[in-house]
Design an enzyme around this catalytic site. Structure first.
Site, PDB file in Angstrom:
ATOM      1  CG  HIS A  66      -0.430   0.245   2.517  1.00  0.00           C
ATOM      2  ND1 HIS A  66      -0.165  -0.768   3.414  1.00  0.00           N
ATOM      3  CD2 HIS A  66      -0.097   1.393   3.146  1.00  0.00           C
ATOM      4  CE1 HIS A  66       0.299  -0.247   4.538  1.00  0.00           C
ATOM      5  NE2 HIS A  66       0.350   1.056   4.402  1.00  0.00           N
TER       6      HIS A  66
ATOM      7  CG  ASP B 203       0.158  -4.185   2.746  1.00  0.00           C
ATOM      8  OD1 ASP B 203       0.418  -3.701   1.633  1.00  0.00           O
ATOM      9  OD2 ASP B 203      -0.055  -3.492   3.768  1.00  0.00           O
TER      10      ASP B 203
ATOM     11  CB  SER C  42       3.150   2.040   5.848  1.00  0.00           C
ATOM     12  OG  SER C  42       1.987   2.407   6.526  1.00  0.00           O
TER      13      SER C  42
END
Length: 606
Positions: A134, A194, A296
């Site tokens: 992402h 992810d 992230s």
């Protein structure tokens, strides 16, 4: 990210919907084969927040910044910037302590408004960076990977440029099982896969050493109570409940939690591919160690090895444990990207993703951003097309070329009906750098014109042209915007049997470039260069049939995000179809699939 409380975070009120995560934010440029996720995006304009589901996001900011130019910026590691007091539950870190951690910073203009955001990543090979899917496959944005900095940005929001090293992204790989559409449409669906790997245009300096990855199948690091280290460039809380967006590298120690505890906090928890860590129970005024927005893609470390990738978490950082991709199930998959043949994507915006440029019937050039991931619910497109220029209707031929000036940037070449050939250079970030420059005359008599990136094996592009008698002539760049052989060099005869040519680069993955020609009956034949001006298969090799009804065929690099060559075709029904390969000249999906329709308003896609 790591020293503060937390996980995911809502965007600030007023942030554009188009920058919410992934395909849910896509505004289709054309009528797409599969509808965009319900609601047109996860951003709620009324409340100014994301949809109610856990997430750990890039740290998004509104405003225009100038990304630093690639290359060395001074000392390899920044020093003297970590003098602020310790954050509750953790502490500031020095980049030299984590020589494998980098920042991944992107910027994008949408409808006249500028945005920028950042994530964290880890170096896993000299030219490879592991991060969250992402962070890269949610959409476009000019991207820089920044190594060696204790802080990515100064207090004015400008990227620090006094030390470290800045790299450009050449291509990206994203796990093809990343279920982005399901995640956003159904909060009960487990989060999966992810992870992405960024391939840099150049190797990083040797001082930035790759991280050691966990062992495939080894579940030992995920035992409940195991002590783990988290680190990243995400936001922090200052103890008074205020977010600190200073992009400083932070670290903290957290305990691995059991699957039962992880599942009790998050309905989407998938124990086969995830783990969680952290005590939870924190608040902005009383933060506990956790990752947060901007962390992230960063690492979860156990015993000096990376065992996880920061992926998701609660809206209030530290209120629940943070969630991480369980790397022991993905190590072999990640390392498989290390051996994929290099390719050059038709990347106009500077994020490593292939983009499309279309010329409409009014002569305007429209940029179609590629998301870097085709399974995003809208065929791999992101947001609406952006007009990047006008007045191109008078050109007879228009095509892209890479590195013509030795700058490792894309340019557009255009030929007028009079035979004048112009080059329009770009800044490598989605914009033109000045006007057109005349680089040749007398090109009108050629019946075909195509560009190759490295025909002679010297990393300089060449133009290949066909004369009316079927001769094939090569004109090679001198690497500085001029010509090595201005008179041209004949490299073949008898090429009049083709009505369309493709130059996909090293189609077979062996570094040798090819020409693919289509016959009037729809047969595709591939001819491979020997890297020195000759041929490995002078008679050609048939690689496909049934292509007669395609108005346009493109080989622009990787479209679906597996870091391998793809082919796109627009058929007589104005549908765009995607055909994937294994990067070595064989088809994965020779039947193709429709990814978009409604391309009749464009007389050229390149």
């Amino acid at each position: 990210m790591a020293n503060s409380a937390g996980s995911g975070r809502r965007w600030s009120a007023g942030v554009v919907a188009g920058l919410a995560l992934a395909g849910a934010a896509v505004v289709a440029p054309v009528t797409v084969a599969q509808a965009a996720p319900a609601g047109g995006g996860v951003y709620d304009a009324a409340s100014g927040s994301q949809a109610e589901r856990p997430r750990k996001l890039p740290n998004l900011q509104k405003g225009k910044i100038e990304l630093p130019t690639p290359g060395a910026k001074g000392p390899r590691f920044q020093s003297g910037t970590s003098a602020k007091p310790r954050i509750v539950g953790g502490g500031l870190a020095s980049a030299s302590e984590f020589p494998y951690i980098v920042g991944v910073v992107s910027t994008l203009q949408i409808d006249g408004t500028y945005y920028w955001w950042w994530c964290t990543g880890t170096i896993v090979a000299p030219n490879k960076v592991l991060t969250a899917a992402h962070c890269t496959a949610d959409g476009p944005g000019t991207t820089r990977v920044i190594a060696g900095n204790d802080q990515l940005l100064d207090e004015q929001g400008n990227i620090l440029d006094g030390s470290g090293y800045v790299a450009e992204v050449g291509s990206t790989w994203t796990h093809q099982g990343w279920n982005i559409v399901e995640n956003y449409n159904d909060p009960s669906v487990p989060l999966q896969n992810d992870i992405s790997v960024l391939t840099l245009k150049k190797n990083l300096p040797t001082e930035y050493t790759p991280v050691s990855l966990s062992t495939q199948g080894d579940a030992t690091p995920y035992a409940a109570g195991t002590s783990a280290v988290i680190a990243g460039y995400g936001i922090a809380y200052d103890g008074a409940g205020n977010e600190v967006d200073d992009s400083r590298l932070r670290k903290a120690t957290v305990p691995i939690r059991s699957d039962s505890v992880c599942g009790s906090y998050m309905v989407q928890y998938n124990p086969a591919g995830m783990t969680c860590a952290g005590e939870g129970g924190g608040t902005p005024t009383n933060p506990v160690p956790d990752t947060c927005s901007g962390d992230s893609g960063g690492p979860l470390m156990v015993g000096g090895k990376q065992v996880g990738v920061t992926t998701w978490g609660s809206v209030v950082c530290g209120s629940e444990p943070g969630y991480y991709v369980r790397l022991n199930n993905y190590v072999n998959t990640v390392k498989a990207d290390f051996t994929r043949p290099p390719l050059i994507n038709a990347d106009w915006s500077g994020d490593g993703h292939t983009d499309l440029i279309g010329r409409d019937t009014a002569g305007n050039l429209q940029l179609f951003y590629g998301a870097g991931f085709a399974n995003n619910g809208v065929g791999g497109f992101y947001y609406a097309p952006r007009q990047i220029n006008s007045g191109w209707g008078s050109f007879k031929r228009v095509f892209r070329v890479y590195n013509w000036n030795g700058d490792h940037k894309p340019s557009i070449m255009a030929m007028k009906t009079s035979g004048e050939l112009y080059i329009y250079n770009s800044d490598g970030a989605g914009n033109f750098a000045g006007g057109g420059k005349l680089i040749g005359t007398g090109w009108a008599n050629f019946t075909a014109l195509m560009v190759t990136n490295n025909w002679m094996g010297n990393n300089r592009p060449s133009l290949l042209v066909r004369k009316s008698n079927g001769d094939l002539i090569r004109y090679t760049s001198n690497g500085a915007g001029g010509w090595e052989n201005p008179a041209g060099t004949r490299i073949g005869t008898g090429w009049n049997g083709f009505n369309l040519f493709l130059t996909p680069g090293a189609w077979k993955g062996d570094g040798l470039e090819v020409i693919i020609g289509r016959t009037s009956t729809g047969v595709l034949k591939m001819y491979q260069s020997d890297g020195a001006g000759g041929w490995t298969n002078p008679a050609g090799t048939q690689i496909g049939s049934g292509w007669a009804n395609f108005k346009n065929i493109m080989t622009l690099g990787d479209w679906n995000g597996d870091n391998m060559m793809d082919m796109l075709g627009i058929n007589s029904s104005n549908q765009m179809r995607l055909y994937t390969t294994n990067g070595k000249g064989d088809w994965i999906d020779a039947s193709g699939k429709v990814i978009a329709s409604g391309w009749g308003d464009y007389n050229l896609i390149f």
